[in-house]
Design a protein around this motif. Structure first.
Motif, short mmCIF file in Angstrom:
data_model
loop_
_atom_site.label_atom_id
_atom_site.label_comp_id
_atom_site.label_asym_id
_atom_site.label_seq_id
_atom_site.Cartn_x
_atom_site.Cartn_y
_atom_site.Cartn_z
N SER A 150 6.27 26.30 22.09
CA SER A 150 7.88 26.02 22.63
C SER A 150 8.13 25.80 20.98
CB SER A 150 7.16 24.36 23.47
OG SER A 150 6.70 24.11 22.29
N CYS A 151 9.54 25.09 21.74
CA CYS A 151 10.23 24.96 20.51
C CYS A 151 9.65 23.89 19.27
CB CYS A 151 12.12 24.66 20.69
SG CYS A 151 12.71 23.80 19.15
N SER A 152 9.29 22.66 19.88
CA SER A 152 8.70 21.76 19.56
C SER A 152 7.29 21.89 18.08
CB SER A 152 7.83 20.59 20.63
OG SER A 152 7.37 20.88 21.21
N SER A 153 6.74 23.43 19.08
CA SER A 153 5.75 23.54 18.28
C SER A 153 6.17 24.52 16.84
CB SER A 153 4.78 24.56 18.96
OG SER A 153 5.26 25.57 19.14
N TYR A 154 7.14 24.57 16.75
CA TYR A 154 7.83 24.86 15.32
C TYR A 154 7.96 23.86 14.28
CZ TYR A 154 7.10 29.99 16.15
OH TYR A 154 7.40 30.84 15.96
N LEU A 155 8.28 22.48 14.98
CA LEU A 155 8.79 21.49 13.82
C LEU A 155 7.60 20.86 13.41
CD1 LEU A 155 11.58 19.79 16.67
CD2 LEU A 155 11.94 21.80 15.35
N LEU A 156 8.24 20.61 11.90
CA LEU A 156 7.37 19.44 10.98
C LEU A 156 7.16 18.17 11.92
CD1 LEU A 156 8.91 20.32 7.91
CD2 LEU A 156 7.00 20.54 8.75
N LEU A 157 5.71 17.57 11.52
CA LEU A 157 5.70 16.61 12.44
C LEU A 157 5.58 15.59 11.45
CD1 LEU A 157 2.38 17.11 13.52
CD2 LEU A 157 3.86 16.81 15.05
N LYS A 158 6.17 14.05 12.23
CA LYS A 158 6.59 12.67 10.96
C LYS A 158 5.30 12.25 10.45
CE LYS A 158 6.99 9.65 14.51
NZ LYS A 158 5.69 8.83 14.24
N PRO A 159 5.05 11.52 9.51
CA PRO A 159 3.79 10.76 9.16
C PRO A 159 3.79 9.62 10.28
CG PRO A 159 5.41 10.34 7.37
CD PRO A 159 6.29 11.30 8.67
N VAL A 160 2.43 9.42 10.78
CA VAL A 160 1.88 8.27 11.44
C VAL A 160 1.37 6.70 10.16
CG1 VAL A 160 0.35 6.94 12.52
CG2 VAL A 160 0.44 9.73 12.69
N THR A 161 3.27 6.17 10.99
CA THR A 161 3.18 5.45 9.75
C THR A 161 2.53 3.57 10.35
OG1 THR A 161 5.59 4.31 11.09
CG2 THR A 161 5.43 5.56 8.55
N SER A 162 2.08 3.86 11.89
CA SER A 162 1.21 2.48 12.21
C SER A 162 -0.37 2.87 12.29
CB SER A 162 2.22 2.28 13.69
OG SER A 162 1.45 3.24 14.91
N GLU A 163 -0.98 1.83 12.72
CA GLU A 163 -2.62 1.43 12.38
C GLU A 163 -2.57 1.86 13.34
OE1 GLU A 163 -4.06 1.84 10.29
OE2 GLU A 163 -3.04 1.24 8.86
N THR A 192 1.04 -1.08 0.40
CA THR A 192 -0.81 -0.17 0.43
C THR A 192 0.71 1.06 0.31
OG1 THR A 192 0.34 -0.14 2.29
CG2 THR A 192 -2.07 -1.07 1.40
N GLN A 193 0.30 2.00 -0.50
CA GLN A 193 1.20 3.65 -0.60
C GLN A 193 0.26 4.53 0.59
OE1 GLN A 193 1.54 5.31 -4.67
NE2 GLN A 193 2.78 7.06 -3.60
N LEU A 194 1.59 4.98 1.35
CA LEU A 194 1.31 6.19 2.22
C LEU A 194 0.71 7.08 1.68
CD1 LEU A 194 1.00 5.73 5.27
CD2 LEU A 194 3.48 6.83 5.40
N SER A 195 -0.40 7.93 1.91
CA SER A 195 -0.69 8.55 1.40
C SER A 195 -0.90 9.51 2.59
CB SER A 195 -2.38 8.93 1.36
OG SER A 195 -2.84 7.85 0.79
N LEU A 196 0.26 11.12 2.55
CA LEU A 196 0.71 12.05 3.66
C LEU A 196 0.17 13.39 2.93
CD1 LEU A 196 4.97 10.99 3.23
CD2 LEU A 196 3.11 10.13 4.39
N PHE A 197 0.06 14.22 3.75
CA PHE A 197 -0.21 15.12 3.99
C PHE A 197 0.80 15.87 3.48
CE2 PHE A 197 -3.36 13.77 7.55
CZ PHE A 197 -4.51 14.26 6.73
#
Length: 377
Positions: free
Chosen positions: A354-367, A231-236
């Motif tokens: 916070s600094c974390s709010s300025y970071l990009l989020l990684k894609p969720v790879t687990s169900e 399956t091909q993962l759909s990313l935002f």
């Protein structure tokens, strides 16, 4: 196969009596037959050899080894499932795998044979069916037989099939009367075959004809095989940028560690400069530790370990105010009832954002847990 002839619809003209319309028939018409039992040695996982009893069977397409002997040898097993069929279409399944063995004559170094044996619970009934007195046969008195061959009834550990029979038997034969057993020469010593006239007729027959159906193994493998659907993962859009950042910026340092630049979604300069606030919190931490010498010693040791492990490094010169710097103060977290570490390090952000709010989020790879369905067969 171990067959009870009482279950067979066989009639015999022998010992039958007819009178007044009544016929009595005796089904026990089978003389006891001696099967060729060889005494040999088999190698275990350490290279040591063990004395075993083997049945020579030219009617078997495969070699077999009992589960008890396979467990004793501790040889690596190969997962397999075989369908075994024999006389009168009787069938069974051996799904305990197989092992690769090395055998040789007892108390001799050669010849040796390498073979693959299918693991089964039992091979046949104990052989011979009764203890034999070799000396009672005049033509066998000068031949040497192992004491474990025919002098006692014992389990069979190994079955050697048709693939080895031509290499095991030789052309030596010692015969007596037609109703007496025949001695056959082999690389394992003398073997006996034929009728045992010293015993009465038996109602039990041992037939070790085995035909291996390898297609059954393939069938079982396909049945239990888990289908893998690609399956091909759909990313935002933001997740795609984060993954691209990881691919383009991840590198490995000389010490083996992976180095990756933080994936900011916005200009990090907007975080501001909080050096003075961080310094004030640091001084408050020192004041707190000065009131508790035990806590100070434990926290100092903890931070020293962080320094030795290169999880943090000492700043040799102050950062310039013109560059973007983000200070993350640390403090001690005490857990007296912790399972292993009683003391740990905690961090807290100074800025409202916070600094974390300025970071990009990684894609969720687990169900998600509620989306996982467990299928059972």
């Amino acid at each position: 196969m171990h067959i009870n002839s009482a279950d067979l619809s066989l009639t015999s003209p022998v010992n039958s009596v007819s009178g007044k319309g009544v016929a009595l028939q005796n089904n026990n018409i089978f003389n006891t037959v001696i099967l060729p039992i060889a005494i040999l040695e088999i190698k275990d996982y350490t290279g040591s050899f063990h004395k075993v009893r083997a049945l020579i069977d030219s009617g078997s397409m495969a070699n077999f080894i009992t589960l008890n002997l396979a467990n004793k040898l501790k040889l690596p097993r190969v997962k397999s499932c075989h369908g075994i069929s024999g006389l009168n279409s009787m069938s069974s399944t051996c799904n305990k795998g197989s092992v690769y063995c090395q055998i040789k004559p007892f108390a001799m170094s050669e010849p040796s044979f390498d073979l693959n044996a299918i693991i089964t619970k039992t091979i046949c009934a104990q052989q011979p069916q009764r203890c034999l007195s070799i000396d009672s046969y005049a033509h066998l008195k000068d031949l040497h037989f192992d004491e474990d061959q025919y002098s006692r009834s014992a389990p069979v550990d190994l079955l050697l099939g048709a693939e080895l029979v031509p290499y095991v038997l030789d052309d030596q034969r010692v015969t007596g009367r037609p109703d007496e057993p025949v001695a056959v020469g082999s690389v394992f010593g003398w073997l006996l075959m034929g009728t045992d006239t010293g015993s009465s007729a038996s109602s039990e027959i041992t037939a070790c004809c085995a035909v291996v159906d390898s297609s059954l193994e393939t069938c079982f493998q396909r049945f239990w095989e888990i289908e893998q659907v690609e399956t091909q993962l759909s990313l935002f859009p933001e997740e795609a940028v984060c993954e691209s950042h990881f691919i383009n910026n991840c590198q490995r340092a000389q010490d083996g560690r992976f180095v990756l630049a933080l994936p900011f979604r916005d200009d990090p300069s907007r975080l501001g400069n909080f050096y003075h606030q961080a310094l004030r919190r640091y001084l408050l931490l020192e004041k707190r530790l000065s009131r508790n010498s035990e806590l100070k010693s434990a926290y100092s040791e903890f931070m020293l370990d962080y320094l030795k492990s290169e999880h943090m490094t000492l700043i040799t010169s102050p950062f310039s105010d013109t560059t973007t710097n983000y200070y993350l103060p640390h403090h001690c977290v005490l857990r007296p009832n912790g399972p292993s570490t009683k003391l740990n390090k905690g961090t807290s952000a100074i800025a409202e954002i916070s600094c974390s709010s300025y970071l990009l989020l990684k894609p969720v790879t687990s169900e998600n847990a509620d989306e996982i369905t467990v299928f059972g067969r």
